[in-house]
Design an enzyme around this catalytic site. Sequence first.
Site, PDB file in Angstrom:
ATOM      1  CG  HIS A  82       2.380  -1.033   0.285  1.00 17.20           C
ATOM      2  ND1 HIS A  82       1.717  -2.247   0.349  1.00 17.20           N
ATOM      3  CD2 HIS A  82       2.901  -0.834   1.514  1.00 17.20           C
ATOM      4  CE1 HIS A  82       1.828  -2.758   1.558  1.00 17.20           C
ATOM      5  NE2 HIS A  82       2.540  -1.915   2.291  1.00 17.20           N
TER       6      HIS A  82
ATOM      7  CD  GLU B 177       6.028  -2.551   1.715  1.00 10.69           C
ATOM      8  OE1 GLU B 177       6.831  -2.422   2.671  1.00 10.69           O
ATOM      9  OE2 GLU B 177       5.119  -3.398   1.710  1.00 10.69           O
TER      10      GLU B 177
END
Length: 387
Positions: free
Chosen positions: A72, A225
């Site tokens: 991420h 995330e």
Amino acid sequence: MDHLEIDIDYMRNVLLELLRTPSPSGRTDAVMQIIGDRLAELGLPIEITRRGVLRVTLPGESHDASRAVVVHADTIGCMVKRLKENGRLEVVPIGTHSARFAEGAQVTVFVDDLTQIYTGTVLPLMSSGHNFGEAVDTQGVGWHQVEIRIDEDVATREDLIELGLRVGDFVALDAAPQITPNGYVKSRHLDDKAGVAACLAAVKALVEHGAVLPVTAYLLVTIGEEVGMGATHGLDDRVAELVAVDNAVVSPGQESREDTVNIAMLDSTGPFDYHLTRRLIRLCQEHDLPHRRDVYRFYRSDAAPAIESGMEARTALIGFGVESSHGHERTHLDGVRRVAELLTIYLSSPLTFTDWDEDPTGKLEDFPSHSVQPAEPEPEATPGRHG
């Protein structure tokens, strides 16, 4: 195959470029453009989902089943909750992190006018020892106990409005990265920009060495995330294995180290796939990659939202060790490099169960059991810190 040589200068330069580009969850366009540009330079096909998740395809010999590496690019940050009467900003966190580590941070505030940004500092409400004396040591910790001082001539709420500041503006904590002569990286937002740097370095090594992958692989770079919405989409049901790359917790009571590959056995959402985690451990053993096994209690990664969204795949998590995660973070280039090396080995190897995992379903009698050969016991000796 042996692990491929990683271009350390490339990895370091990409890491610094990413760290210097603010990307709190919800405002990630700039960093995703950089990541896309780096992948395009390698000649790889790139797709962007409607929400802004990036997927790159690494073609393999077989397309019946595939695998994915997920990382991420979003970070923790803040958002303006209130324009205060004293000309300062009240903020709330984006993602889970303590105001204790935000105090004293330099910040960048992004307003709706994309041509304008403002700088500032996160300060406790009692920030002057000459004014408040010993009270500065007894003030509580919390987001209601801090405010942002904007580097402009402002003294009232109306002054802030005149500058274009509004409730809902994004606030990025400046990373302020430093790399020491002995390889330590000190910076905010190593989670997960060091992971992105490791993934890009691994992909570069695979491309430049002309590696032949047994199955098609995807690199998925997610943007939510830190707020629990990582790998919720962007992959199809042909993906049999998903390996998340994220920070590993280096702290008292944890086994992870800054200079090794760290393999998670369990996080707050439960155990990772038994067979895939042991396969990653065996790959480390076979290729003499220093590694640690660990369990993380207050932690979840891109793997969790992927499974929660209905994805039918084995999942695992590998990480570079981060000391003081979501605080004053530190890792080591050796750990980031070794994660990249493991990725080159893993992506060049067959699926954990080639025959079974080609299809999403099969017969009960064919299902792989725990009788598969376990990984060799871990040696007790501590690996060399920078070897």
